[in-house]
Design an enzyme around this catalytic site. Structure first.
Site, PDB file in Angstrom:
ATOM      1  N   ALA A 106       0.894  -1.171   0.096  1.00  0.00           N
ATOM      2  CA  ALA A 106      -0.062   0.006  -0.094  1.00  0.00           C
ATOM      3  C   ALA A 106       0.886   1.114  -0.023  1.00  0.00           C
ATOM      4  O   ALA A 106       2.102   1.138   0.149  1.00  0.00           O
ATOM      5  CB  ALA A 106      -0.782   0.032   1.141  1.00  0.00           C
ATOM      6  N   LYS A 107       0.366   2.407  -0.301  1.00  0.00           N
ATOM      7  CA  LYS A 107       1.019   3.552  -0.029  1.00  0.00           C
ATOM      8  C   LYS A 107      -0.089   4.791  -0.183  1.00  0.00           C
ATOM      9  O   LYS A 107      -1.177   4.573  -0.392  1.00  0.00           O
ATOM     10  CB  LYS A 107       1.970   4.055  -1.286  1.00  0.00           C
ATOM     11  CG  LYS A 107       3.075   4.762  -1.055  1.00  0.00           C
ATOM     12  CD  LYS A 107       4.103   3.879  -0.324  1.00  0.00           C
ATOM     13  CE  LYS A 107       5.484   4.536   0.009  1.00  0.00           C
ATOM     14  NZ  LYS A 107       6.516   3.642   0.393  1.00  0.00           N
ATOM     15  N   GLY A 108       0.325   5.808   0.564  1.00  0.00           N
ATOM     16  CA  GLY A 108      -0.524   7.021   0.833  1.00  0.00           C
ATOM     17  C   GLY A 108       0.225   8.211   0.928  1.00  0.00           C
ATOM     18  O   GLY A 108       1.373   8.233   0.681  1.00  0.00           O
TER      19      GLY A 108
END
Ligand code: NAD
Length: 419
Positions: A106-108
């Site tokens: 994931a990344k944000g």
């Protein structure tokens, strides 16, 4: 049509196609492996100190949930868009699979220059972002961590905000927290130390002694500063360093403890020296044994790849080498030993995993235990990548990504397709 566009996403997609061809993945399986499961965008309004209301755009991309929760950093950066976030999430998936962690990637992040905010504004924005993400994250759904532009303090605000909504302390919702708030010993240093550890393993393979070897590091934040410090402790001479404010080069060697003190004090390298200033565009092409890009993605293009004079390219940053540059490095395989990003900087997510495990169990390890377990995981992944590269006569990046992609594909295929 896809919402994921831009040069960084194109790069992740291009790399994936190379691996999918090499692994002979059928065409109708490829989109399922490449495209993220979820992409969330949020607007985060906050009160500014001058009385205005400002709205910032935030993102979170969860690539796949096949092997467990997703895991990945949070980037605060002025030009961030969802394509970049998606690319970083995809790379996290291959990295977690390569190191055998029970996670998808994931990344944000938020499109913001964190340096332009006051501390109070930064806290409001961090808390509002986490609050907006609460429906989509959780210790068994998606676990956040720091990345460019964020730090332990921001992780503590994330954890506190999430905990306030749950009505109890949930330390396991983020990693990279301060040790005082449920973080693990060794996480702060993990990525940079891992980079230096693997750079040393590469030097060993090349028969180069660390004492007398030289290093150049681009980026002096979390990853770059600990990589520089650890390389220095391992006997290498740091001859060049840069951040977004300054670039220094001295073939006789830079004073690493003084650089670390300056950066800790001022938050940047500017003002360290007038005499040693150097052209940042020329720095990476200087002769050295170990080159560590530890700042941004896409800094090494085909032209620079042809000019590199390092023996080991230790990719601390995510995606520093463009696919066109890979083609050049492929031809220079005997001259330059590449430690690809998903292996080289994996120390961060591996120790984040250790932090999550310790938080879930409320049973904490000492630093020596954390580091020895980290080096064990890195050694195993390093040996696997080298073994695969040698067996199939392919580049280290191809080998590393192939191991990651094949693991995710295997898990998807054995679980099947619902419904
Ligand atoms: P950071 O925000 O702590 O530091 C970033 C550094 O890059 C700063 O020193 C900044 O000045 C420098 N920089 C920015 N633009 C630059 C430019 N144009 N030229 C030279 N330097 C520049 O970020 P970080 O956490 O150290 O992350 C750096 C890279 O490592 C990113 O690619 C990130 O995704 C990757 N990474 C970080 C971790 C982690 O644990 N923090 C783990 C794996 C990978």
């Amino acid at each position: 049509m896809t919402i994921y566009t831009g040069p960084v996403f194109d790069m992740a997609r291009q790399q994936f196609q190379v691996i999918a061809d090499y692994l002979e993945v059928p065409l109708d399986e490829r989109d399922r492996l490449l495209f993220p499961k979820r992409g969330i965008t949020v607007s985060c309004p906050i009160h500014m100190e001058d009385g205005r209301t400002a709205v910032f755009h935030g993102y979170r991309v969860q690539h796949h949930l096949t092997l467990g929760p997703t895991k990945g950093g949070t980037r605060f950066s002025p030009n961030l868009d969802i394509g970049e976030v998606a690319a970083l999430a995809i790379w996290m998936s291959w990295k977690c699979a390569l190191t055998n962690l029970p996670y998808g990637g994931a990344k944000g992040g938020i499109t913001v220059d964190p340096r332009a905010l006051t501390r109070r504004e930064l806290e409001s924005l961090s808390r509002r972002y986490m609050q907006e993400m609460i429906p989509f994250v959780g210790p068994h759904t998606d676990v956040m961590a720091p990345d460019m532009g964020t730090n332990e303090q921001i992780m503590a605000w994330f954890m506190d905000t999430y905990s306030m909504y749950q009505g109890r302390t949930v330390t396991e919702i983020v990693t990279g927290k301060p040790v005082a708030s449920g973080g693990t010993l060794g996480r702060r240093e993990a990525t940079g130390r891992g980079v230096a550890y693997l750079a040393n393993r590469a030097l060993e393979k090349l028969g180069i002694a660390p004492a007398g070897a030289t290093a150049i590091v681009q980026g002096f934040g979390n990853v770059g500063s600990y990589a520089a410090q650890t390389l220095h402790e391992r006997g290498l001479t740091l001859i060049g360093v840069a951040d977004h404010t300054a670039c220094y080069y001295d073939p006789r060697g830079l004073d690493v403890p003084a650089l670390l003190r300056h950066a800790a004090d001022k938050g940047e390298l500017a003002g360290f020296s007038n005499q040693l200033s150097f052209d940042p565009r020329a720095l990476l092409a200087q002769k050295c044994d170990v080159l560590v890009p530890a700042a941004l993605e896409r800094v090494i293009d085909a032209d620079l790849a042809a000019k590199l004079q390092c023996r080991v390219l230790a990719e601390g940053a995510n995606g520093p080498t463009m696919p066109e540059a890979d083609t050049v490095l492929e031809q220079r395989r005997n001259e330059i030993f590449v430690i690809p990003d998903i292996l080289c900087n994996a120390g961060g997510v591996v120790v984040s995993y250790f932090e999550w495990v310790q938080d879930l169990q409320q049973f904490f390890w000492d630093e020596a235990e954390v580091m020895s377990k980290l080096y064990h995981v890195l050694d195993r992944a390093f040996a696997q990548v080298l073994g695969r590269a040698e067996r199939d006569n392919v580049a280290h990046r191809t080998a590393a990504m192939a191991i990651g992609v094949a693991k995710v594909r295997g898990a998807k295929n054995t679980r099947g397709l619902f419904p």
